[in-house]
Design a protein around this motif. Structure first.
Motif, PDB file in Angstrom:
ATOM      1  N   VAL A  16       0.860  -1.188   0.000  1.00 15.32           N
ATOM      2  CA  VAL A  16       0.000   0.000   0.000  1.00 15.32           C
ATOM      3  C   VAL A  16       0.895   1.235   0.000  1.00 15.32           C
ATOM      4  N   TYR A  17       0.836   2.014  -1.074  1.00 16.82           N
ATOM      5  CA  TYR A  17       1.625   3.231  -1.205  1.00 16.82           C
ATOM      6  C   TYR A  17       0.767   4.436  -0.818  1.00 16.82           C
ATOM      7  N   GLY A  18       1.373   5.395  -0.123  1.00 19.42           N
ATOM      8  CA  GLY A  18       0.636   6.588   0.258  1.00 19.42           C
ATOM      9  C   GLY A  18       1.581   7.685   0.689  1.00 19.42           C
ATOM     10  N   PRO A  19       1.051   8.905   0.899  1.00 15.09           N
ATOM     11  CA  PRO A  19       1.918  10.060   1.201  1.00 15.09           C
ATOM     12  C   PRO A  19       2.629   9.930   2.535  1.00 15.09           C
ATOM     13  N   VAL A  20       3.907  10.211   2.526  1.00 13.44           N
ATOM     14  CA  VAL A  20       4.725  10.087   3.734  1.00 13.44           C
ATOM     15  C   VAL A  20       4.296  11.072   4.808  1.00 13.44           C
ATOM     16  N   GLY A  21       3.693  12.188   4.421  1.00 10.49           N
ATOM     17  CA  GLY A  21       3.358  13.230   5.379  1.00 10.49           C
ATOM     18  C   GLY A  21       1.963  13.148   5.948  1.00 10.49           C
ATOM     19  N   GLU A  22       1.243  12.043   5.730  1.00 11.71           N
ATOM     20  CA  GLU A  22      -0.111  11.915   6.259  1.00 11.71           C
ATOM     21  C   GLU A  22      -0.248  10.609   7.033  1.00 11.71           C
ATOM     22  N   ASP A  23      -1.108  10.630   8.038  1.00  9.22           N
ATOM     23  CA  ASP A  23      -1.270   9.482   8.933  1.00  9.22           C
ATOM     24  C   ASP A  23      -2.321   8.528   8.373  1.00  9.22           C
ATOM     25  N   ILE A  24      -1.847   7.537   7.622  1.00  8.57           N
ATOM     26  CA  ILE A  24      -2.729   6.513   7.056  1.00  8.57           C
ATOM     27  C   ILE A  24      -2.209   5.175   7.552  1.00  8.57           C
ATOM     28  N   ALA A  25      -2.939   4.556   8.463  1.00 11.11           N
ATOM     29  CA  ALA A  25      -2.442   3.384   9.181  1.00 11.11           C
ATOM     30  C   ALA A  25      -2.107   2.221   8.260  1.00 11.11           C
ATOM     31  N   THR A  26      -2.792   2.110   7.139  1.00 12.62           N
ATOM     32  CA  THR A  26      -2.614   0.949   6.260  1.00 12.62           C
ATOM     33  C   THR A  26      -1.448   1.079   5.297  1.00 12.62           C
ATOM     34  N   VAL A  27      -0.826   2.248   5.211  1.00 11.74           N
ATOM     35  CA  VAL A  27       0.285   2.448   4.261  1.00 11.74           C
ATOM     36  C   VAL A  27       1.502   1.639   4.703  1.00 11.74           C
ATOM     37  N   THR A  28       2.015   0.839   3.782  1.00 11.63           N
ATOM     38  CA  THR A  28       3.235   0.068   4.044  1.00 11.63           C
ATOM     39  C   THR A  28       4.448   0.671   3.358  1.00 11.63           C
ATOM     40  N   HIS A  29       4.220   1.505   2.345  1.00 12.49           N
ATOM     41  CA  HIS A  29       5.299   2.117   1.587  1.00 12.49           C
ATOM     42  C   HIS A  29       5.037   3.623   1.475  1.00 12.49           C
ATOM     43  N   PRO A  30       5.473   4.417   2.467  1.00 14.20           N
ATOM     44  CA  PRO A  30       5.287   5.876   2.382  1.00 14.20           C
ATOM     45  C   PRO A  30       6.160   6.461   1.268  1.00 14.20           C
ATOM     46  N   VAL A  31       5.580   7.362   0.480  1.00 15.76           N
ATOM     47  CA  VAL A  31       6.307   7.934  -0.654  1.00 15.76           C
ATOM     48  C   VAL A  31       6.073   9.441  -0.706  1.00 15.76           C
ATOM     49  N   SER A  32       6.959  10.126  -1.408  1.00 15.82           N
ATOM     50  CA  SER A  32       6.839  11.573  -1.578  1.00 15.82           C
ATOM     51  C   SER A  32       7.366  11.944  -2.952  1.00 15.82           C
ATOM     52  N   GLY A  33       7.310  13.235  -3.270  1.00 13.14           N
ATOM     53  CA  GLY A  33       7.653  13.709  -4.600  1.00 13.14           C
ATOM     54  C   GLY A  33       8.998  13.227  -5.104  1.00 13.14           C
ATOM     55  N   GLY A  34       9.011  12.714  -6.333  1.00 15.90           N
ATOM     56  CA  GLY A  34      10.221  12.200  -6.950  1.00 15.90           C
ATOM     57  C   GLY A  34      10.403  10.712  -6.812  1.00 15.90           C
ATOM     58  N   THR A  35       9.702  10.085  -5.853  1.00 16.91           N
ATOM     59  CA  THR A  35       9.785   8.629  -5.695  1.00 16.91           C
ATOM     60  C   THR A  35       9.189   7.955  -6.921  1.00 16.91           C
ATOM     61  N   VAL A  36       9.807   6.883  -7.384  1.00 20.44           N
ATOM     62  CA  VAL A  36       9.259   6.084  -8.478  1.00 20.44           C
ATOM     63  C   VAL A  36       8.636   4.824  -7.897  1.00 20.44           C
ATOM     64  N   VAL A  37       7.368   4.631  -8.178  1.00 23.57           N
ATOM     65  CA  VAL A  37       6.639   3.444  -7.733  1.00 23.57           C
ATOM     66  C   VAL A  37       6.518   2.494  -8.912  1.00 23.57           C
ATOM     67  N   GLU A  38       6.950   1.257  -8.715  1.00 23.93           N
ATOM     68  CA  GLU A  38       6.864   0.247  -9.765  1.00 23.93           C
ATOM     69  C   GLU A  38       5.858  -0.819  -9.345  1.00 23.93           C
ATOM     70  N   THR A  39       4.889  -1.092 -10.196  1.00 27.97           N
ATOM     71  CA  THR A  39       3.931  -2.151  -9.922  1.00 27.97           C
ATOM     72  C   THR A  39       4.214  -3.338 -10.829  1.00 27.97           C
ATOM     73  N   VAL A  40       3.917  -4.528 -10.315  1.00 25.06           N
ATOM     74  CA  VAL A  40       4.216  -5.763 -11.043  1.00 25.06           C
ATOM     75  C   VAL A  40       3.084  -6.143 -11.974  1.00 25.06           C
ATOM     76  N   SER A  41       1.842  -5.951 -11.526  1.00 23.80           N
ATOM     77  CA  SER A  41       0.703  -6.329 -12.358  1.00 23.80           C
ATOM     78  C   SER A  41      -0.406  -5.290 -12.207  1.00 23.80           C
ATOM     79  N   PRO A  42      -0.660  -4.539 -13.281  1.00 20.47           N
ATOM     80  CA  PRO A  42       0.119  -4.518 -14.514  1.00 20.47           C
ATOM     81  C   PRO A  42       1.481  -3.878 -14.284  1.00 20.47           C
ATOM     82  N   ARG A  43       2.417  -4.184 -15.164  1.00 21.26           N
ATOM     83  CA  ARG A  43       3.758  -3.640 -15.038  1.00 21.26           C
ATOM     84  C   ARG A  43       3.742  -2.177 -15.453  1.00 21.26           C
ATOM     85  N   ALA A  44       4.013  -1.309 -14.483  1.00 18.63           N
ATOM     86  CA  ALA A  44       3.934   0.124 -14.743  1.00 18.63           C
ATOM     87  C   ALA A  44       4.862   0.871 -13.797  1.00 18.63           C
TER      88      ALA A  44
END
Length: 340
Positions: free
Chosen positions: A122-150
């Motif tokens: 679960v990707y989400g903003p690093v600066g907000e309190d979202i309990a379910t986020v496992t991968h906090p991200v912010s501007g410039g981060t590249v998120v790669e998904t496997v299915s679909p590959r993007a």
């Protein structure tokens, strides 16, 4: 202005693992965006190297954006022999994240039953309190998904909330190998030549809407204007995947602010026809938004008389005719929309 039939519909976006982008309605006017591979074989790398019984089709992985409600997503997965491979969140509001806990329980069940290879990140903003986020991200981060590959580049777009983010997919260039050059920074940059069959896309939550922008709940006008500028700097062909069907309401305000805009008048007719046919008005394109969205052109001379009249009505008196800065114009335009 192109006819209504040319308004963007789901298109493939990756030369190697083609997928559709499906707007899944939720609540009264939300869209949950589903990235759905066109071929189950596209996500084989997501699965352990295990044998599959003859005649059994392996479930396909789907990436979902802002699942505020679990039920429609689970129904879609059940009906399409699918599982969640990734969850992307733009901000903390409940109508964007509320369905995640139930979806993660559902995903655990699918893993136990052999219907999914793993629980989705679960990707989400690093600066907000979202309990379910496992991968906090912010501007410039590249998120790669496997299915679909993007590949998505995260863009910081605060204003609606304190750390709202957007996910930009650069699309493919029109080069022979179809490779998509990566963006140079968190705002993203345009490939030299865009393949119109594989367009860039931005999943922008509640920052930029079709013909509008989000309310300022936690941020400032200056933050929101800067965020809109970051999004407006993306390529013309970028499809704008906002999270709500607010378009007709936004158009009514836009026409009050910019009544002589011929592009806006034509877009109003197209949007009305789309909704009458039961079709979404989104995604639009940034090229269209730059022509019809008053919040991307708040300081345009054509808008100034109506904006000053609205300010005078609110102030119950005359308003200075002196120059107004772009930020001041945007601030007053957003305030006018809030009371419209």
């Amino acid at each position: 202005m192109p006819p209504a039939s040319s308004i963007p519909s789901p298109l493939s976006t990756d030369a190697d693992a083609r997928f559709d982008v499906v707007p899944l309605p939720a609540f009264n006017d939300n869209y949950i965006w589903m990235l759905v591979p066109r071929s189950p074989s596209a996500d084989l790398s997501a699965w352990p190297a295990v044998e599959v019984a003859p005649g059994v089709q392996r479930p396909v992985g789907i990436t979902v954006v802002d699942p505020g409600q679990a039920a429609p997503v689970m129904a879609y997965l059940d009906a399409n022999n699918a599982y969640l491979s990734a969850i992307l969140l733009t901000h903390h509001h409940a109508d964007h994240v509320g369905g995640v806990p139930e979806l993660l329980v559902f995903a655990e069940q699918q893993v136990q039953e052999g219907q999914a290879p793993s629980v989705p990140p679960v990707y989400g903003p690093v600066g907000e309190d979202i309990a379910t986020v496992t991968h906090p991200v912010s501007g410039g981060t590249v998120v790669e998904t496997v299915s679909p590959r993007a590949h998505f580049t995260v863009i910081d777009v605060p204003g609606h909330t304190r750390a709202h983010i957007a996910y930009f997919m650069a699309g493919a260039s029109a080069s022979a190998d179809g490779a998509a050059p990566p963006p140079a920074d968190g705002a993203g940059t345009a490939p030299a030549s865009i393949d119109q069959n594989q367009p860039p896309r931005v999943f922008c939550g509640d920052t930029l809407f079709a013909t509008g922008c989000g309310r300022l709940f936690e941020g400032t006008p200056a933050q929101m204007l800067a965020s809109l500028d970051r999004l407006a700097a993306l390529p013309d062909a970028t499809l704008v995947h906002c999270a709500h069907e607010y378009t007709l309401s936004n158009i009514r305000f836009a026409r009050a602010a910019d009544p002589e805009n011929a592009d806006l008048s034509a877009w109003s007719e197209q949007a009305e026809a789309l909704r009458a046919a039961g079709r979404p008005t989104v995604p639009t394109t940034l090229a269209l938004e730059r022509r019809v969205n008053p919040f991307l052109r708040a300081d345009a001379p054509a808008i100034a008389p109506q904006l000053r009249a609205a300010m005078a009505g609110q102030a119950h008196g005359a308003v200075s005719e002196g120059p107004m800065s772009r930020l001041a114009a945007f601030t007053q335009l957003r305030a006018w929309k809030d009371r419209f």
